[in-house]
Design a protein around this motif. Structure first.
Motif, mmCIF file in Angstrom:
data_model
loop_
_atom_site.group_PDB
_atom_site.id
_atom_site.type_symbol
_atom_site.label_atom_id
_atom_site.label_comp_id
_atom_site.label_asym_id
_atom_site.label_seq_id
_atom_site.Cartn_x
_atom_site.Cartn_y
_atom_site.Cartn_z
ATOM 1 N N LYS B 3 0.855 -1.186 0.000
ATOM 2 C CA LYS B 3 0.000 0.000 0.000
ATOM 3 C C LYS B 3 0.887 1.231 0.000
ATOM 4 N N GLU B 4 0.539 2.189 -0.824
ATOM 5 C CA GLU B 4 1.360 3.389 -0.992
ATOM 6 C C GLU B 4 0.863 4.518 -0.089
ATOM 7 N N LEU B 5 1.782 5.123 0.631
ATOM 8 C CA LEU B 5 1.466 6.334 1.393
ATOM 9 C C LEU B 5 1.934 7.528 0.573
ATOM 10 N N LEU B 6 1.012 8.372 0.191
ATOM 11 C CA LEU B 6 1.289 9.480 -0.743
ATOM 12 C C LEU B 6 1.142 10.810 0.000
ATOM 13 N N ALA B 7 2.211 11.593 -0.001
ATOM 14 C CA ALA B 7 2.221 12.817 0.816
ATOM 15 C C ALA B 7 2.384 14.062 -0.053
ATOM 16 N N ARG B 259 2.502 6.256 8.431
ATOM 17 C CA ARG B 259 3.525 5.256 8.090
ATOM 18 C C ARG B 259 3.510 4.139 9.139
ATOM 19 N N TYR B 260 3.449 4.585 10.399
ATOM 20 C CA TYR B 260 3.471 3.628 11.511
ATOM 21 C C TYR B 260 2.241 2.707 11.428
ATOM 22 N N LEU B 261 1.062 3.292 11.216
ATOM 23 C CA LEU B 261 -0.160 2.487 11.161
ATOM 24 C C LEU B 261 -0.145 1.518 9.976
ATOM 25 N N ILE B 262 0.320 1.991 8.832
ATOM 26 C CA ILE B 262 0.368 1.134 7.643
ATOM 27 C C ILE B 262 1.372 -0.003 7.866
ATOM 28 N N ASP B 263 2.520 0.325 8.426
ATOM 29 C CA ASP B 263 3.532 -0.713 8.666
ATOM 30 C C ASP B 263 3.027 -1.758 9.649
ATOM 31 N N CYS B 264 2.336 -1.308 10.689
ATOM 32 C CA CYS B 264 1.764 -2.264 11.649
ATOM 33 C C CYS B 264 0.814 -3.220 10.933
ATOM 34 N N GLN B 266 0.634 -3.933 7.735
ATOM 35 C CA GLN B 266 1.254 -4.775 6.705
ATOM 36 C C GLN B 266 2.115 -5.877 7.326
ATOM 37 N N SER B 267 2.636 -5.642 8.510
ATOM 38 C CA SER B 267 3.491 -6.675 9.105
ATOM 39 C C SER B 267 2.691 -7.735 9.852
ATOM 40 N N GLN B 268 1.519 -7.363 10.386
ATOM 41 C CA GLN B 268 0.795 -8.328 11.219
ATOM 42 C C GLN B 268 -0.668 -8.529 10.818
ATOM 43 N N GLY B 269 -1.137 -7.754 9.833
ATOM 44 C CA GLY B 269 -2.502 -7.956 9.347
ATOM 45 C C GLY B 269 -3.564 -7.246 10.168
ATOM 46 N N PHE B 270 -3.164 -6.523 11.176
ATOM 47 C CA PHE B 270 -4.124 -5.752 11.971
ATOM 48 C C PHE B 270 -3.376 -4.624 12.673
ATOM 49 N N ILE B 271 -4.135 -3.725 13.294
ATOM 50 C CA ILE B 271 -3.537 -2.644 14.093
ATOM 51 C C ILE B 271 -4.098 -2.766 15.504
ATOM 52 N N SER B 272 -3.217 -2.953 16.477
ATOM 53 C CA SER B 272 -3.689 -3.133 17.863
ATOM 54 C C SER B 272 -4.140 -1.792 18.438
ATOM 55 N N GLU B 273 -4.831 -1.893 19.569
ATOM 56 C CA GLU B 273 -5.335 -0.672 20.211
ATOM 57 C C GLU B 273 -4.190 0.272 20.583
#
Lengths: 291, 401
Positions: B3-7, B259-264, B266-273
């Motif tokens: 997924k691309e983060l575009l700034a 970036r942090y949320l996308i990386d989380c 993409q690495s684990q398939g979800f974003i924790s609380e």
């Protein structure tokens, strides 16, 4: 020969429009148009039949943008219009043409995105794609309009009369502000807190259309009729037919040389004092593109 | 799928900031043919440097050519598109079929993305742009998550969606309020944001104003950080931050947060609380306007509207830019931007990692202790307990809370 396309609300008035020399009457349904007085499907079918029986062409206004979950119903509507059959579709969403092509509909498609057709190259491109015609955007100068007409002759339509649409939104502005869901169709307007311009606003099914003053072209009409336009549009969708009939009759009298443009405007002002007018030359001159 | 983060980038400094903080691609406008006329915008040599810098990090560069053009705007456009292509620009973002065709003719290898100015909301409209040779569609900001999923099933066109920043109140490109009320052409970079003004509402002759505030069309800004996992689960491939007029501090915080949320994800398939909290905190660190999650979970009426133009609280928490850092002494040379005093709690927004708070201790360049930093652009030495670099920003976390 330039066609005249005019909005109609009440099909009982078809004959009066025909007598005034109108070629095409524009009608709209409740769901797929911005019209505050859209017709039901049955009423629409009846209107198309009566318009055609009177020897006129029936144009359908489909001036909304559509979401993916509306496409199935839109396609069904476009098929119904083909069966009626409608003669023209005036659309705002380019996707309408894609569907009409796929179902091999027999009507013509006129593209009217309001703001996006500001140059001849765009319009030439649409012509190559098989679009039947385009309504030139309002936000360019009259000189630019004539340039485009030279570039793409006998293809373009121009709105010459009716409230100027300023914006179209996917938000229900009035219901959000009043915190009361519903449609707010007729009689609503805004006034900016430091200005006096009256801006009519329509909210329908969660979308909003904001208008400005009413465009009029009495002084320009003779020149416009000499230009290679395919059609002139009187789009009075906020007003009743009595007003539109009066408008058309005044244009006819100007064209016949019976009265001047300014006399026509004064007579129309007398018909309804609440309406503020904007000359097409002023509109075009006002939008200075200062960037 | 990556997924691309575009700034966004208003100038070269902000472009470099966006890339250093983790944007996969950046977009900006040239001096001509672009909206956001008041952004600094890039000269041809700026664009060359931008492409070189971005490509050296393996990132992409998109140039906005997104005016709704008049006939006269085409003068010089062909040459401009050729230059962009020769410089290695990866794509242009345009809102015009004529510009698309011209670009594909003079620079066929350069991608063309269709701007949100076209407000593309459905797969049939996308099929039109596909037939014209477009490579990507930036969807209208009014689509819901469910509609994106439906739409993706009916097209193979790469889809880009907005995730953060200012929102047009009206369908983008379909608004001329600014033209009418201020003579400034919204579709050629002159939007005066007249939608955000206050208006009286009438029904016939009767004023229907509320007692507490006047009518406005203005939109709250979009902030999708609380629902990022849902957005990343859609078929959209690019996630766009709006804000070519925003500061480097803003770009750094927003890019780092997303970036942090996308990386989380993409690495684990979800974003924790907890991960959500970290990402959202980074975004809110630099965000000072009222926001909502846009239309993605359905438009919630009043919650998406901004009824007072005075309700954004000016954020003064950014206090200094880092110019350089000496590892041995843990001293950073900083350029003062906002007032702070000795002992104030400071922190750093840092591309090198996350930092804990620390008390302000600073000296002038001659080594004299300074107790109040209140001269903008003054250079000071500041004790910073973690490694920072010239892309780091010093801020006061308690200010504005």
């Amino acid at each position: 020969m330039t066609d005249w396309l005019v909005t109609i609300r009440d099909i009982a008035n078809i004959e009066m429009f025909r007598e005034l020399g109108i070629d095409t009457l524009i009608v709209a349904d409740e769901r797929f148009s911005s019209s505050p007085c859209g017709l039901s499907r049955d009423q629409l079918a009846m209107a198309v039949a009566k318009i055609r029986k009177a020897g006129l062409k029936a144009a359908i206004r489909i001036d909304r943008l559509f979401y993916e979950d509306e496409l199935a119903d839109l396609e069904s509507y476009l098929r119904m219009l083909d069966q009626l059959p409608a003669d023209l579709i005036i659309c705002t969403d380019i996707g309408v043409k894609q569907i009409a092509d796929r179902i091999k509909a027999g009507y013509q498609i006129i593209y009217a995105p309001e703001t996006l057709l500001t140059n001849g190259y765009e319009i030439e491109s649409l012509k190559r794609d098989g679009m039947s015609g385009c309504v030139i955007s309002k936000d360019i100068t009259i000189r630019e309009v004539y340039d485009i007409l030279r570039q793409v002759p006998d293809y373009c339509y121009l709105k010459v009369h009716g409230p100027v649409l300023l914006s179209y939104s996917g938000r229900g502005y009035i219901s959000s502000y009043l915190e009361r869901k519903g449609n707010y169709l007729e009689g609503w307007h805004l006034v900016e807190e430091t200005r006096s311009d009256v801006l009519p606003i329509v909210e329908k099914n969660g979308e909003s259309w904001l208008y400005w003053q009413t465009l009029q072209s009495f002084s320009e009409i003779s020149y416009l009729l000499k230009a290679p336009l395919k059609g002139l549009i009187i789009d009075n969708n906020l007003y009743k037919d009595e007003y539109t009939l009066k408008t058309v009759s005044l244009y006819r009298r100007v064209m016949a040389g019976e009265i001047s443009g300014s006399e026509a405007l004064e007579q129309l002002k007398g018909f309804d004092r609440s309406i503020k007018y904007l000359d097409i030359n002023d509109l075009k001159a006002t939008w200075l593109q200062k960037g | 799928m990556k997924k691309e983060l575009l700034a966004p980038a208003g100038d070269l400094t902000r472009l470099k900031t966006a890339i250093i903080y983790g944007a996969d691609a950046v977009y900006f406008g040239g001096k001509q043919f672009s909206l956001r006329a008041r952004a600094s915008n890039f000269t041809i040599s700026d664009i060359a440097e931008a492409v070189q810098f971005a490509h050296s990090y393996g990132r992409k560069v998109y140039v906005t050519v997104n005016i709704i053009p008049h006939n006269s705007d085409f003068e010089g456009l062909e040459e401009y598109l050729k230059i962009l292509s020769e410089l290695g620009v990866d794509a242009i973002i345009c809102a015009s079929a004529a510009i698309l065709e011209l670009s594909k003719w003079v620079a066929p290898q350069m991608e063309v993305h269709i701007s949100t100015q076209q407000t593309t909301l459905n797969s049939q409209a996308i099929s039109y742009w596909r037939s014209k040779g477009a490579d990507r569609i930036v969807l209208g900001r009014e689509v819901t998550l469910r509609q994106i999923e439906q739409l993706a099933k009916n097209t193979d066109m790469p889809l880009e969606v907005f995730i953060h920043g200012g929102m047009c109140a009206n369908y983008s490109g379909r608004c001329t309020i600014s033209n009418a009320l201020t003579n400034r052409d919204a579709n050629r970079g002159g939007c005066a944001h007249s939608c955000r003004w206050n208006y009286h509402l009438y029904q016939g002759d009767q004023c229907r104003d509320r007692d507490d505030y006047l009518f406005s069309m203005g939109s709250r800004d979009m902030n999708t950080s609380p629902i990022m996992e849902k957005l990343l689960k859609t078929e959209a491939i690019s996630f766009k931050i709006e804000g070519r007029m925003k500061t480097a501090f803003y770009i750094a915080g927003v890019v780092k947060g997303y970036r942090y949320l996308i990386d989380c994800y993409q690495s684990q398939g979800f974003i924790s609380e907890e991960q959500y909290r970290t990402g959202m905190d980074l975004v809110s660190l630099v965000e000072n306007r009222e926001s909502f999650t846009g239309f993605y979970e359905g438009f919630e009426g009043k919650k998406g509207q901004l009824y007072s133009i005075h309700n954004s609280t000016a954020s003064q928490n950014f206090v200094a830019n880092v110019v350089s850092y000496d590892d041995a002494s843990s001293l950073a040379i900083v350029e003062v931007r906002n007032h702070f005093e000795k002992g104030d709690v400071l922190s750093v927004l840092n591309p090198l990692g996350f930092a804990a708070d620390f008390p302000a201790q600073m000296w002038d360049l001659d080594g004299n202790e300074v107790t109040v930093a209140n001269r903008p652009l003054q250079l000071l030495k500041l004790k910073v307990p973690v490694e920072v670099n010239e892309y780091s920003f010093v801020y006061a976390p308690e200010v504005g809370k």
